[in-house]
Design an enzyme around this catalytic site. Sequence first.
Site: not given
Length: 255
Positions: A137, A150
């Site tokens: 990401s 995350y």
Amino acid sequence: MKTVLITGSTSGIGLGIAKEFAAAGYSIMFNGLEPNGADIAREVGETFKVKTDYSPANLLKTDQIREMVAQAEKNLGPVDVLVNNAGVQFVAPVDEFPEEKWHFILGVNLNAVFFTSQAVWASMKSRNFGRIINISSAHGLVASEFKSAYVAAKHGVTGLTKVLALEGGPYKITCNAICPGYVRTPLVEGQIKDQAKVHGLSEDKVISDIMLKQHAIKEFVPVESIGKLAVFLASDAGAQITGASLPMEAGWTAR
Ligand code: NAD
């Protein structure tokens, strides 16, 4: 024909990646927790006229990961390409972040990347070929508030990608990460709702003022583009790209 195993491929980005590999003629091992996973695998196989199979393995369980790899090898052949795509998200400030959510996010987004790579490693080594592609990401490169687990997991994937590249080099196993910006998938639909609550904003405002605000190009990243980059990394032309975390984030990390 080569075989690709794609985790979390019965939804969102993983399914988009699977369709691009199918279009390139790969046999595909699907995985994901969606109850219609087997139907999705069969439909993609019929549409693109390629062999497919499906495993409902829960990636939090290492024995299920190993069974999934064994099933792929038995039904489709040795895994040439592994795409570690499955991921989960939870958004909360540090002082309210639930302990079990921390372990859950690290378990799926980081630990499973290691254990699934480990499960295909010996076979790739013995065949002197392998491609491991981690769907990381922009949050593997930069941080945002309220996403501690995350961001920690995705930064962990950036480091793990480098180690696998170094250890895989002598065996022509490459390992890279793709770092997308926002992609409109079920995971992001959930985040839009969560962020709206955390920030006290409407869902439209979350999209324009929080998500796409980060992008230089004010558009979501299409799943097809991520899939095409993954197919390129798996190809012979991608053989010398390894250890990289490649941004596909509409310019987010340029600032
Ligand atoms: P999604 O929710 O649409 O799909 C996630 C997939 O992972 C599903 O198939 C789900 O069943 C599977 N999964 C989750 N937990 C699992 C488990 N324990 N065992 C097996 N499968 C499991 O999400 P998405 O948006 O397509 O995300 C895919 C990947 O892309 C994730 O790693 C995510 O972090 C990353 N990513 C997404 C975006 C985005 O904007 N959507 C941006 C950057 C990175």
